[in-house]
Motif scaffolding. Sequence first.
Motif, mmCIF file in Angstrom:
data_model
loop_
_atom_site.group_PDB
_atom_site.id
_atom_site.type_symbol
_atom_site.label_atom_id
_atom_site.label_comp_id
_atom_site.label_asym_id
_atom_site.label_seq_id
_atom_site.Cartn_x
_atom_site.Cartn_y
_atom_site.Cartn_z
ATOM 1 N N ALA A 205 2.399 3.187 -2.320
ATOM 2 C CA ALA A 205 2.089 4.238 -3.282
ATOM 3 C C ALA A 205 0.656 4.749 -3.155
ATOM 4 O O ALA A 205 0.350 5.847 -3.618
ATOM 5 C CB ALA A 205 2.343 3.737 -4.702
ATOM 6 N N ASP A 206 -0.219 3.970 -2.558
ATOM 7 C CA ASP A 206 -1.612 4.398 -2.398
ATOM 8 C C ASP A 206 -1.862 5.139 -1.088
ATOM 9 O O ASP A 206 -2.689 6.055 -1.037
ATOM 10 C CB ASP A 206 -2.542 3.179 -2.469
ATOM 11 N N GLN A 207 -1.173 4.743 -0.026
ATOM 12 C CA GLN A 207 -1.521 5.250 1.300
ATOM 13 C C GLN A 207 -0.462 6.142 1.944
ATOM 14 O O GLN A 207 -0.689 6.659 3.036
ATOM 15 C CB GLN A 207 -1.787 4.055 2.238
ATOM 16 N N GLU B 16 0.804 -1.220 0.000
ATOM 17 C CA GLU B 16 0.000 0.000 0.000
ATOM 18 C C GLU B 16 0.838 1.272 0.000
ATOM 19 O O GLU B 16 0.316 2.359 0.204
ATOM 20 C CB GLU B 16 -0.917 0.012 1.228
ATOM 21 N N SER C 227 -0.761 -0.053 -13.992
ATOM 22 C CA SER C 227 -1.652 1.055 -13.660
ATOM 23 C C SER C 227 -0.995 1.905 -12.591
ATOM 24 O O SER C 227 -0.088 1.451 -11.888
ATOM 25 C CB SER C 227 -3.010 0.536 -13.170
ATOM 26 N N LYS D 35 5.985 -5.566 -6.657
ATOM 27 C CA LYS D 35 5.571 -4.172 -6.789
ATOM 28 C C LYS D 35 6.276 -3.250 -5.800
ATOM 29 O O LYS D 35 6.240 -2.031 -5.959
ATOM 30 C CB LYS D 35 4.051 -4.053 -6.599
ATOM 31 N N PRO E 245 -0.865 3.881 -9.088
ATOM 32 C CA PRO E 245 -1.483 4.023 -7.759
ATOM 33 C C PRO E 245 -1.933 5.468 -7.540
ATOM 34 O O PRO E 245 -1.585 6.377 -8.292
ATOM 35 C CB PRO E 245 -0.357 3.634 -6.802
ATOM 36 N N LYS E 246 -2.676 5.688 -6.475
ATOM 37 C CA LYS E 246 -3.300 6.985 -6.198
ATOM 38 C C LYS E 246 -2.284 8.133 -6.183
ATOM 39 O O LYS E 246 -2.476 9.153 -6.859
ATOM 40 C CB LYS E 246 -4.039 6.916 -4.865
ATOM 41 N N GLN F 207 7.241 0.827 -6.415
ATOM 42 C CA GLN F 207 6.568 1.757 -5.502
ATOM 43 C C GLN F 207 7.578 2.544 -4.685
ATOM 44 O O GLN F 207 7.396 3.744 -4.456
ATOM 45 C CB GLN F 207 5.600 0.989 -4.603
#
Length: 583
Positions: free
Chosen positions: A333-335, A331, A514, A480, A516-517, A484
Motif C-alpha cells: 500500500a505504500d510503494q 510495502e 493508520s 496486514k 498507508p501512503k 492492503q
Amino acid sequence: MRLKVTAFWLVALAALFVFLQEYSRFHFFFIEQSQLFQFTGEYISGKLSMPGGFALTLSEFLVQFFRYPYAGAGITAVLLLFAGIGMRGIVCRIVPDTGLFLLYLIPVILLMFLHFDFNYLVFGTIAFNLMLLALYLCLRISDDKWRMIAEIVVTPLLYGLAGAVACLFALSVLIYEFLNKTPKFYWVLLAVLLGSLCGICSVYFALLGEYRFAFLPDAYYHTALEPKSVIYYSWISFPLILIVAFLLRKRKKEIGKKTRIAGVVLQLALLFAFCWWGIPKYGDRKSAKVKELDYYARTEQWDKILDASKGTLTNYLNMCYLNLALAQRGELADQMFNFDQRGPQGLMVGWNKTEQISSLLSDIAFAMGNSAMAQEMAFEAYATAIGEGNPRMLKRLVQTNIIYGEYQVAEKYLNILGNTVYYKNWADEHRKFLYNDAAVEQDSALGSRRKCLPKENYLSEINYMEKDLCMVAEANPKNKAAIQYLGALYLLAKNMDGFKKMVETYYGTEVLPSLPKSFQEAVITLSEAEPDYWKRFDISPSVVQRFAEYKKQVLGNRNNKNALPGLMRRAYGDTYWFYFMFK
C-alpha cells in the motif's frame, strides 16, 4: 582425424552449454518444478511398466537436478551432443568420408528448439538418442541376414524402452535396407509391423490414451495439449538425412580442397541462418521474464523481483509478481505506485486452469492469508503438472493442511516429498508440526495463517475476493497483507465507493490503525473539495502539501492536454492521483 572429431564435438558441447545457460537459465529452474521424481522402487517400477518407461524414468531422474545452477544447461547440452554423435555414427556407416557436418547437426538444432518449450519433455530427447544408438549398433552388423534379424527384434524392445520413437526406427531401417539394396530387404517390413502392433496394443490395453501417443512424437509432450509443429521436424529430418547420405555415397568424383573449404563455409552459413530463424521463432522469449520472476518468488528473493520490475510493465503476470513481492515486504500500500500499475489484473490475474497460473494464484492467496484459496490453487497446479506433480505446490498443500489441522493429509504429502532427493530435508523439518497444535501456533508462517481462518463457513469465489479479504483481515488484524490487497484492489479498479466503505469501516481499528501512503492519497481523491473529511483519517501534512502542488501543476497546464501526462509523470508518477487521472 580422431583428434579433429573430438575437438569438433568439444567445441559444439561448449557452445551449446554457454548458449543454453545464457539464453534459458531460468527456463531450466521452471522445468524442474513440473516434474517430481520419487526415488522409490514402487514409483520407478510403475514408470518402467509403461511404453517408453525406461527413457521416461531416466528423464525425470535427470530433470530433478535442474534445480541446481548450470545443471539444466549442462545436462541438456550433453543430451544434444549425444544426438549429434549418434547422427554422425549412422551417417558415417553409410558414407564414411563425408564432410557434411550439417547432416549431423540439423536434428540437434531441431531438438534444441523443442527444449525451449516448457511443455516438451526431456523424455523425447532421451528416446531419440536411444533410437540412434539402437540403429547405430544394428548397422555395425555386416551380415545382411543377422542385421535384419536384429532390426526386427530391436523394434519391440525399443518400443518398451523409449516408446513411439520405435516407429521412427522401424521406418528408418526399412529406408536403409531398401536404399542399401539388401537382398530380401522386405523382411524388414516385419519391424514396421511389430512397431505398429506395439502401438495398437498400447492403446487397446489402455497403456496409452490415444494413437498419436503411440506412433507420433506427441508422446513426448504435455498430454493435455496439442504440440507445435516443430516437434515433428527432427523426426522428419532423420529419414531425409539417411536418403541424402545414400545419394552422397553414389558420387564417384573426388572433392578438391577448395570445394571442401567452400562446403564448410556454406554449411556454417546455413547453420547460422537456421539458428537465426529458429531461435527467435521457438525460443519463447516472451515467457523469460515470468520464469525469472517465478524463480525469485519461489526462492523468496523479493528484492530481485523489485529490481527486475523497474520501468514500463506490460505483462500482468509480471505485475502480479511485483505486487506479491511488495506484499511480502509489507510495502504494497505504500510503494505500489512507485511502479507501473495497469489495473486490478496486476494484483491477481484470471484463473485459466493451467499449472503456471494456478501456482501464482496460490502464492498470492497464501501471502494474503487466504489458506482456502491457496490450497485450492495448489491442488489445481499439482494436478495439471506435466509430470507427476509440482513440488512447490506439494509443499503448499502440506502447509495449508497443517494450518487446517488436517495432519493425516499433510503427512501423506510429506511422505511423497520425503521420497525425493532435494525436498526430503524440507519434509523432515515439517514433520514436527504433525499432530502438534502448539508448534503450529508458534510458527510465524503457519501460526499466523491459522489465525487468519474465518470463524464461520462461507462460499469463497476466486473472482470475487473482497469478502475473503475482509474475513481474513478481521480474523487476524496483525496480517496486514489482506487489508492492503483489498485496498489496492479497489484503487487499481478505481472503485472509489468500495474504497470509501473500506476505510470508513476499518480505519482506526486493529485492522487499519493508520492509512498507508496510497490510501491517504486516495482519501484526498475521494473528497478533493472537503478538507474536513481528510482530517478524519489523519492525512499527513506532506501528502496534503504534495497534493496542493499536484493540483497547481494540473491547472497550470490544463490547456496543454497532449503534454500534460508526460509532465505530471516525471514529478508525480508515483502517486495515486496520477494513476487515477491518467491511467
